[in-house]
Design a protein around this motif. Sequence first.
Motif, PDB file in Angstrom:
ATOM      1  N   LEU A 223       0.827  -1.214   0.000  1.00  0.00           N
ATOM      2  CA  LEU A 223       0.000   0.000   0.000  1.00  0.00           C
ATOM      3  C   LEU A 223       0.860   1.262   0.000  1.00  0.00           C
ATOM      4  O   LEU A 223       0.528   2.258  -0.667  1.00  0.00           O
ATOM      5  CB  LEU A 223      -0.940  -0.016   1.209  1.00  0.00           C
ATOM      6  N   LEU A 224       1.972   1.226   0.723  1.00  0.00           N
ATOM      7  CA  LEU A 224       2.858   2.383   0.758  1.00  0.00           C
ATOM      8  C   LEU A 224       3.544   2.594  -0.595  1.00  0.00           C
ATOM      9  O   LEU A 224       3.738   3.740  -1.035  1.00  0.00           O
ATOM     10  CB  LEU A 224       3.900   2.206   1.855  1.00  0.00           C
ATOM     11  N   ALA A 225       3.896   1.519  -1.269  1.00  0.00           N
ATOM     12  CA  ALA A 225       4.503   1.632  -2.599  1.00  0.00           C
ATOM     13  C   ALA A 225       3.501   2.223  -3.585  1.00  0.00           C
ATOM     14  O   ALA A 225       3.872   3.040  -4.450  1.00  0.00           O
ATOM     15  CB  ALA A 225       4.987   0.261  -3.078  1.00  0.00           C
ATOM     16  N   GLU A 226       2.259   1.825  -3.457  1.00  0.00           N
ATOM     17  CA  GLU A 226       1.214   2.391  -4.315  1.00  0.00           C
ATOM     18  C   GLU A 226       1.052   3.883  -4.042  1.00  0.00           C
ATOM     19  O   GLU A 226       0.870   4.680  -4.967  1.00  0.00           O
ATOM     20  CB  GLU A 226      -0.099   1.650  -4.097  1.00  0.00           C
ATOM     21  N   ARG A 227       1.103   4.263  -2.770  1.00  0.00           N
ATOM     22  CA  ARG A 227       1.009   5.680  -2.422  1.00  0.00           C
ATOM     23  C   ARG A 227       2.144   6.478  -3.049  1.00  0.00           C
ATOM     24  O   ARG A 227       1.950   7.599  -3.560  1.00  0.00           O
ATOM     25  CB  ARG A 227       1.028   5.842  -0.905  1.00  0.00           C
ATOM     26  N   ASP A 228       3.336   5.902  -3.042  1.00  0.00           N
ATOM     27  CA  ASP A 228       4.490   6.585  -3.623  1.00  0.00           C
ATOM     28  C   ASP A 228       4.338   6.757  -5.133  1.00  0.00           C
ATOM     29  O   ASP A 228       4.978   7.640  -5.728  1.00  0.00           O
ATOM     30  CB  ASP A 228       5.772   5.811  -3.309  1.00  0.00           C
ATOM     31  N   ARG A 229       3.499   5.929  -5.750  1.00  0.00           N
ATOM     32  CA  ARG A 229       3.246   6.069  -7.192  1.00  0.00           C
ATOM     33  C   ARG A 229       2.057   6.983  -7.473  1.00  0.00           C
ATOM     34  O   ARG A 229       1.615   7.101  -8.613  1.00  0.00           O
ATOM     35  CB  ARG A 229       2.997   4.692  -7.821  1.00  0.00           C
ATOM     36  N   GLY A 230       1.510   7.588  -6.414  1.00  0.00           N
ATOM     37  CA  GLY A 230       0.431   8.546  -6.591  1.00  0.00           C
ATOM     38  C   GLY A 230      -0.957   8.002  -6.354  1.00  0.00           C
ATOM     39  O   GLY A 230      -1.948   8.735  -6.502  1.00  0.00           O
ATOM     40  N   LEU A 231      -1.067   6.740  -5.988  1.00  0.00           N
ATOM     41  CA  LEU A 231      -2.383   6.164  -5.706  1.00  0.00           C
ATOM     42  C   LEU A 231      -2.779   6.460  -4.266  1.00  0.00           C
ATOM     43  O   LEU A 231      -1.924   6.498  -3.375  1.00  0.00           O
ATOM     44  CB  LEU A 231      -2.357   4.648  -5.942  1.00  0.00           C
ATOM     45  N   PRO A 232      -4.082   6.663  -4.005  1.00  0.00           N
ATOM     46  CA  PRO A 232      -4.507   6.962  -2.631  1.00  0.00           C
ATOM     47  C   PRO A 232      -4.467   5.723  -1.743  1.00  0.00           C
ATOM     48  O   PRO A 232      -4.738   4.603  -2.198  1.00  0.00           O
ATOM     49  CB  PRO A 232      -5.946   7.456  -2.812  1.00  0.00           C
ATOM     50  N   LEU A 233      -4.116   5.923  -0.486  1.00  0.00           N
ATOM     51  CA  LEU A 233      -4.206   4.844   0.489  1.00  0.00           C
ATOM     52  C   LEU A 233      -5.662   4.540   0.780  1.00  0.00           C
ATOM     53  O   LEU A 233      -6.509   5.442   0.738  1.00  0.00           O
ATOM     54  CB  LEU A 233      -3.515   5.242   1.798  1.00  0.00           C
ATOM     55  N   PRO A 234      -5.991   3.280   1.090  1.00  0.00           N
ATOM     56  CA  PRO A 234      -7.339   3.033   1.601  1.00  0.00           C
ATOM     57  C   PRO A 234      -7.498   3.745   2.935  1.00  0.00           C
ATOM     58  O   PRO A 234      -6.515   3.940   3.664  1.00  0.00           O
ATOM     59  CB  PRO A 234      -7.379   1.512   1.769  1.00  0.00           C
ATOM     60  N   THR A 235      -8.711   4.156   3.245  1.00  0.00           N
ATOM     61  CA  THR A 235      -8.920   4.825   4.534  1.00  0.00           C
ATOM     62  C   THR A 235      -9.121   3.824   5.653  1.00  0.00           C
ATOM     63  O   THR A 235      -9.038   4.186   6.829  1.00  0.00           O
ATOM     64  CB  THR A 235     -10.126   5.771   4.474  1.00  0.00           C
TER      65      THR A 235
END
Length: 332
Positions: A223-235
């Motif tokens: 999830l953190l890697a996805e965030r670094d690519r600009g995707l939102p974290l799940p809440t």
Amino acid sequence: MADVAGKAGVSRALVSIVFRNQPGASQETRERVLRVADEIGYRPDSAARLLARGRSRTLGVMFTVHQTFQTDLIEGIYPEAERLGYDVLLSAAVQGRSEAKAVEALLGHRCEALILLGPDADAGYLDALGQRAVTVSVSRRVPRARVDFVHSAESKGVRQAMDHLVELGHRRIVHIDGGRGPGSAERRRSYRAAMRRHGLESEIRVIPGEHTEQSGIETGRLLLAERDRGLPLPTAVLAGNDRCAMGLLMPLARAGVEVPRDMSVVGYDDSHLSHLMPIGLTTVRQDAVLMAEHAVRFAVERLENPQLEPREAVLDPKLVVRGTSGPPREAP
């Protein structure tokens, strides 16, 4: 017994009477026999005595090492078995030692009944095992296997957790799957059903995992890697169990993701680990003691009445709200 009798100056038969606590010996003689036995370190071999009568009065428990909820179950099994006059023998399934080997070891030690905690076995194996010995499966129901089952209502527990998160305002809710772990299939189905019921079908996301801390850690990194690519974290994240939830919290904390401000995390089981965190884990509680008591009673009742039809105890879980769940942070 002959050694005790010789040193106490009584017959071997009288020693037997004393240790069986039967009438026929004076109080003075009883005290002398017991004192001598203590001095020479003699203890009656209750196992040999029971086997001579064709009974072991022992319940064999198969469990998986490192599964904290199963240790909570074991803690509940012992007092109930003792209350009913049975001993407990444990056998663990670990890497390199299969569940089948753990079960065969219990049968080799003449356990009269088997209590399987979260077994991974298929219906055919469990059904055949039920023909060999009284068998109770805990935390996992397997259709068509003629054994007794004790488990919680997984769908109710997941529904409570999902309703809690949606009422807080969460929409992007992810589920970490428990793989082949006990209850995982039902939790997965219930998560999907809850998301559809709340009109969040487009947000459904199940991340493959297991009932381990490592699974939570790997999900956090993903999830953190996805965030670094600009995707939102799940809440919010509904983990497969408490161990997985605790693993997830580790990479989130290192990355500065605040729980529950940036992400809410909910576990499942309410194992003793959920109380040992700086922030208490919101989780779905399964009553380990009550499940253990049902399992022991099912086993003993079937030993006393082998003609009983297979039974099933379904216990209600309960959401326990602590510090890891809260409203999602408002968008800037």
